[in-house]
Design an enzyme around this catalytic site. Structure first.
Site, mmCIF file in Angstrom:
data_model
loop_
_atom_site.group_PDB
_atom_site.id
_atom_site.type_symbol
_atom_site.label_atom_id
_atom_site.label_comp_id
_atom_site.label_asym_id
_atom_site.label_seq_id
_atom_site.Cartn_x
_atom_site.Cartn_y
_atom_site.Cartn_z
ATOM 1 N N LYS A 188 0.872 -1.185 0.000
ATOM 2 C CA LYS A 188 0.000 0.000 0.000
ATOM 3 C C LYS A 188 0.906 1.232 0.000
ATOM 4 O O LYS A 188 1.502 1.580 1.021
ATOM 5 C CB LYS A 188 -0.874 -0.028 1.265
ATOM 6 C CG LYS A 188 -2.233 0.611 1.141
ATOM 7 C CD LYS A 188 -2.233 2.087 0.910
ATOM 8 C CE LYS A 188 -1.935 2.918 2.127
ATOM 9 N NZ LYS A 188 -1.759 4.368 1.810
ATOM 10 N N GLY A 241 7.005 4.901 8.178
ATOM 11 C CA GLY A 241 6.133 6.067 8.279
ATOM 12 C C GLY A 241 6.286 6.709 9.645
ATOM 13 O O GLY A 241 7.311 6.536 10.313
ATOM 14 N N SER A 242 5.255 7.425 10.060
ATOM 15 C CA SER A 242 5.361 8.182 11.307
ATOM 16 C C SER A 242 5.222 7.266 12.519
ATOM 17 O O SER A 242 4.635 6.177 12.432
ATOM 18 C CB SER A 242 4.287 9.267 11.346
ATOM 19 O OG SER A 242 3.020 8.653 11.351
ATOM 20 N N THR A 243 5.718 7.731 13.641
ATOM 21 C CA THR A 243 5.643 6.942 14.873
ATOM 22 C C THR A 243 4.193 6.722 15.286
ATOM 23 O O THR A 243 3.822 5.614 15.696
ATOM 24 C CB THR A 243 6.459 7.639 15.984
ATOM 25 O OG1 THR A 243 7.838 7.632 15.561
ATOM 26 C CG2 THR A 243 6.349 6.927 17.313
ATOM 27 N N GLY A 246 2.791 4.047 13.167
ATOM 28 C CA GLY A 246 3.450 2.787 13.544
ATOM 29 C C GLY A 246 2.814 2.187 14.786
ATOM 30 O O GLY A 246 2.603 0.975 14.872
ATOM 31 N N GLU A 263 9.854 1.086 10.658
ATOM 32 C CA GLU A 263 10.875 2.133 10.441
ATOM 33 C C GLU A 263 10.152 3.459 10.626
ATOM 34 O O GLU A 263 9.366 3.867 9.766
ATOM 35 C CB GLU A 263 11.416 2.073 9.007
ATOM 36 C CG GLU A 263 12.050 0.772 8.614
ATOM 37 C CD GLU A 263 13.442 0.579 9.186
ATOM 38 O OE1 GLU A 263 13.994 1.554 9.719
ATOM 39 O OE2 GLU A 263 13.941 -0.540 9.118
ATOM 40 N N CYS A 297 13.534 10.943 7.079
ATOM 41 C CA CYS A 297 13.378 10.459 8.454
ATOM 42 C C CYS A 297 14.649 10.663 9.257
ATOM 43 O O CYS A 297 14.602 10.871 10.458
ATOM 44 C CB CYS A 297 12.988 8.991 8.428
ATOM 45 S SG CYS A 297 14.100 8.013 7.419
ATOM 46 N N GLU A 398 9.554 16.106 15.595
ATOM 47 C CA GLU A 398 9.961 15.868 14.214
ATOM 48 C C GLU A 398 9.188 16.844 13.321
ATOM 49 O O GLU A 398 7.960 16.827 13.293
ATOM 50 C CB GLU A 398 9.652 14.432 13.792
ATOM 51 C CG GLU A 398 10.138 14.162 12.382
ATOM 52 C CD GLU A 398 9.834 12.751 11.881
ATOM 53 O OE1 GLU A 398 8.711 12.263 12.110
ATOM 54 O OE2 GLU A 398 10.708 12.165 11.252
HETATM 55 P P1 NAD Z 1 2.327 8.347 7.750
HETATM 56 O O1 NAD Z 1 2.592 7.520 8.954
HETATM 57 O O2 NAD Z 1 1.273 9.366 7.809
HETATM 58 O O3 NAD Z 1 1.935 7.410 6.512
HETATM 59 C C1 NAD Z 1 2.758 6.362 6.103
HETATM 60 C C2 NAD Z 1 1.902 5.313 5.406
HETATM 61 O O4 NAD Z 1 0.978 4.763 6.344
HETATM 62 C C3 NAD Z 1 1.053 5.857 4.243
HETATM 63 O O5 NAD Z 1 1.007 4.899 3.205
HETATM 64 C C4 NAD Z 1 -0.318 6.014 4.879
HETATM 65 O O6 NAD Z 1 -1.363 5.914 3.943
HETATM 66 C C5 NAD Z 1 -0.341 4.830 5.827
HETATM 67 N N1 NAD Z 1 -1.264 4.949 6.955
HETATM 68 C C6 NAD Z 1 -1.720 6.079 7.559
HETATM 69 N N2 NAD Z 1 -2.564 5.748 8.571
HETATM 70 C C7 NAD Z 1 -2.615 4.396 8.616
HETATM 71 C C8 NAD Z 1 -3.289 3.463 9.445
HETATM 72 N N3 NAD Z 1 -4.078 3.853 10.448
HETATM 73 N N4 NAD Z 1 -3.110 2.145 9.221
HETATM 74 C C9 NAD Z 1 -2.304 1.725 8.232
HETATM 75 N N5 NAD Z 1 -1.651 2.554 7.395
HETATM 76 C C10 NAD Z 1 -1.800 3.885 7.589
HETATM 77 O O7 NAD Z 1 3.733 8.965 7.330
HETATM 78 P P2 NAD Z 1 4.033 9.997 6.148
HETATM 79 O O8 NAD Z 1 3.515 11.321 6.579
HETATM 80 O O9 NAD Z 1 3.614 9.415 4.855
HETATM 81 O O10 NAD Z 1 5.632 10.014 6.185
HETATM 82 C C11 NAD Z 1 6.358 10.777 7.075
HETATM 83 C C12 NAD Z 1 6.803 9.974 8.276
HETATM 84 O O11 NAD Z 1 7.488 8.787 7.879
HETATM 85 C C13 NAD Z 1 7.794 10.734 9.126
HETATM 86 O O12 NAD Z 1 7.492 10.558 10.489
HETATM 87 C C14 NAD Z 1 9.123 10.079 8.804
HETATM 88 O O13 NAD Z 1 10.096 10.205 9.779
HETATM 89 C C15 NAD Z 1 8.712 8.664 8.579
HETATM 90 N N6 NAD Z 1 9.709 7.961 7.754
HETATM 91 C C16 NAD Z 1 10.534 7.050 8.357
HETATM 92 C C17 NAD Z 1 11.508 6.407 7.625
HETATM 93 C C18 NAD Z 1 12.445 5.400 8.260
HETATM 94 O O14 NAD Z 1 13.044 4.622 7.547
HETATM 95 N N7 NAD Z 1 12.598 5.386 9.556
HETATM 96 C C19 NAD Z 1 11.640 6.660 6.260
HETATM 97 C C20 NAD Z 1 10.785 7.590 5.685
HETATM 98 C C21 NAD Z 1 9.813 8.227 6.444
#
Ligand code: NAD
Length: 495
Positions: A188, A241-243, A246, A263, A297, A398
């Protein structure tokens, strides 16, 4: 110099791009769509399906069928050959992939193009790993009577969820180890940047990936993402994605106790010691945040500088930032591209206001960037805050934008304590010409990666990931293969 804008119009003309389920290119079952807009100018690039739980059900069923069907008969050497074919096709289409990424999520084209060594390296690294999977023969307490051994087996159907900031590397890091180990995937992508992931699926299909091994369901996180995270037919979730998301995914995964690797976000410290090579450290410390407009990130957004050199160093970082060129990602000389969306730009603007309100001094930037060439896009000036203290929100949260918070320090013990005083633990940077200081800091900083006299290096063969609330699990290296494998013990009575 190449004219990317002419190629851009050929690539995306506002039309519909379907998603891949069971080897078929499909609409969402609901018929609903999401718009994909160029964050640099607001133009409509394409529409994609708005997949929901019914589409996730179909994709998981296809992934299960493939996992238990012909894909399970592929030998490690066949999976290796497939990954090598995919790598060759990626290499042939690399410029188109990069252009797509630049249009869809804004990353400057010079940066996307420069990622080829890493991404092609990932595909070829996992091709190598595919033929290294093996178990052990283990001597037990019943010699001659019972023979015991282990075999490594793929975990099964993997649900992969990725953010918008690096769609090419992000998706390859989820898919390649799955192919290497014999897993199948439902991916996804982010609703903010799905187009390149669909292109990747097309390339893999053309390279001969069997139906159902990779399924891509586009859609919203709260719908398709949540349905995938809680799906009873998924054996493992790999998430970037975001904490906060996660944490939601870890909770959703408890229904069938699926494995999870995460991650997540960071607030990484960069520590510049008084003996640092200032000339070399300034551009690296600046780009530790400003690369990809701060949407990284690992951004080294807390810049700790030894008090003796603090003012000079920070001023030089500010001057470097002020000279960066803000513009459309497809302009070859752009350093700072757009922010992904209006919502994200507003969030960053909130921190630009909070900094001075809480007492920080704007050394450069501090505003939304405007200009004729930036019309319709979401741009933020690269910003350096001085006079920051550890309690300020710009030093704690962040931001995920082009914002550096500079903080002076006096002693190594003090800076270690302050650098580690964060819920995150993704990365850290150290600048010092003293070997002992560099070693001491590298060992004492709580982070998944520490870079010394450099920043940003990520390699397919080296594990990457976080500690504390930056997540668990590793991508890259042999550790990554472990995330996609289970161990089975086999006992044979030979008596
Ligand atoms: P996000 O957490 O909003 O979204 C990430 C993904 O999760 C998207 O595909 C989104 O559609 C999906 N998502 C959102 N809500 C969900 C839910 N309830 N259940 C399942 N999936 C869901 O993050 P973002 O705004 O797209 O990206 C930015 C964040 O990602 C920042 O916090 C950044 O630090 C982190 N990030 C981490 C790394 C790493 O390797 N550590 C790499 C890149 C980005």
């Amino acid at each position: 110099m190449k004219d990317w804008s002419a190629l851009a119009t050929e690539l995306y003309d506002g039309g519909f791009h379907p998603m891949l389920i069971n080897g078929e290119w499909r609409e969402a079952q609901s018929g609903k769509t999401i718009e994909a807009r160029n964050p640099a100018n607001g133009s409509l690039l394409a529409t994609v399906p708005k997949g929901e739980s019914a589409d996730i059900d179909a994709a998981v069923a296809a992934a299960r069928k493939a996992f238990e069907g012909p894909w399970s008969k592929f030998t490690p050497f066949e999976r290796q050959a497939l990954l090598l074919r995919i790598a060759d096709k990626f290499e042939a289409e690399w410029e188109t992939l990069c252009l797509s990424d630049t249009l869809d999520m804004g990353m400057p084209i010079q940066r996307t193009l420069a990622n080829s060594r890493r991404v092609l390296g990932m595909l070829r690294f996992y091709a190598g790993q595919a033929v290294t999977i093996h178990g052990s023969t283990i001597p037990n307490s019943f010699p001659g009577e019972i023979y015991s051994s282990t075999v490594r087996e793929p975990v099964g159907v993997v649900g992969a969820i990725i953010p918008w900031n690096a769609p090419i590397a992000g998706s390859i890091w989820k898919i390649a180890p799955a192919i290497a180990t014999g897993c199948t995937v439902v991916l996804k992508p982010s609703e903010e940047a799905s187009l390149t992931v669909l292109m990747i699926a097309r390339i893999m299909q053309e390279a001969g990936l069997p139906d159902g091994v990779l399924n891509v369901v586009t859609g919203l996180g709260s719908e398709a993402g949540a349905a995938l995270a809680e799906h009873q037919g998924v054996d493992k979730i790999v998430f970037t994605g975001s904490t906060a998301t996660g944490q939601a995914i870890a909770r959703a995964a408890t229904g069938n106790l699926k494995k999870v690797s995460l991650e997540l976000g960071g607030k990484s410290p960069v520590i510049v010691c008084k003996d640092a090579d200032i000339e070399k450290a300034v551009p690296v410390a600046a780009m530790a945040v400003f690369a990809n407009s701060g949407q990284i990130c690992i951004a080294g957004s807390r810049l700790f500088v030894a008090r003796e050199i603090h003012d000079e160093f920070v001023q030089r970082v500010a001057t470097f930032a002020a000279n960066l060129k803000i513009g459309q990602g497809i302009d070859a000389d752009t350093d700072i591209g757009p922010i992904i969306s209006a919502r994200q730009a507003e969030r960053i603007a909130g921190f630009l206001a909070a900094g001075p309100n809480e007492g920080a001094e704007v050394l450069t930037g501090g505003c939304i960037a405007e200009g004729d060439h930036l019309q319709g896009g979401h741009f933020i000036q690269p910003t350096v805050f001085g006079g920051v203290t550890d309690e300020m929100s710009v030093a704690r949260e962040e931001i995920f934008g082009p914002v550096i918070s500079a903080l002076p320090f006096d002693t190594i013990d003090e800076v270690v304590t302050r650098a580690n005083a964060t819920p995150y633990g993704l990365a850290a940077g150290v600048f010092s010409t003293h070997l002992g200081t560099a070693h001491k800091l590298a060992h004492r900083l709580k982070a998944g990666s520490v870079w010394v006299n450099m920043y940003h290096a990520i390699d397919p063969a080296v594990p990457f990931g976080g500690v504390k609330m930056s997540g668990y699990g590793r991508e890259g290296g042999t550790e990554h293969m472990e995330e996609y494998l289970d161990t089975k013990a086999i006992w044979i009575n030979t008596d």
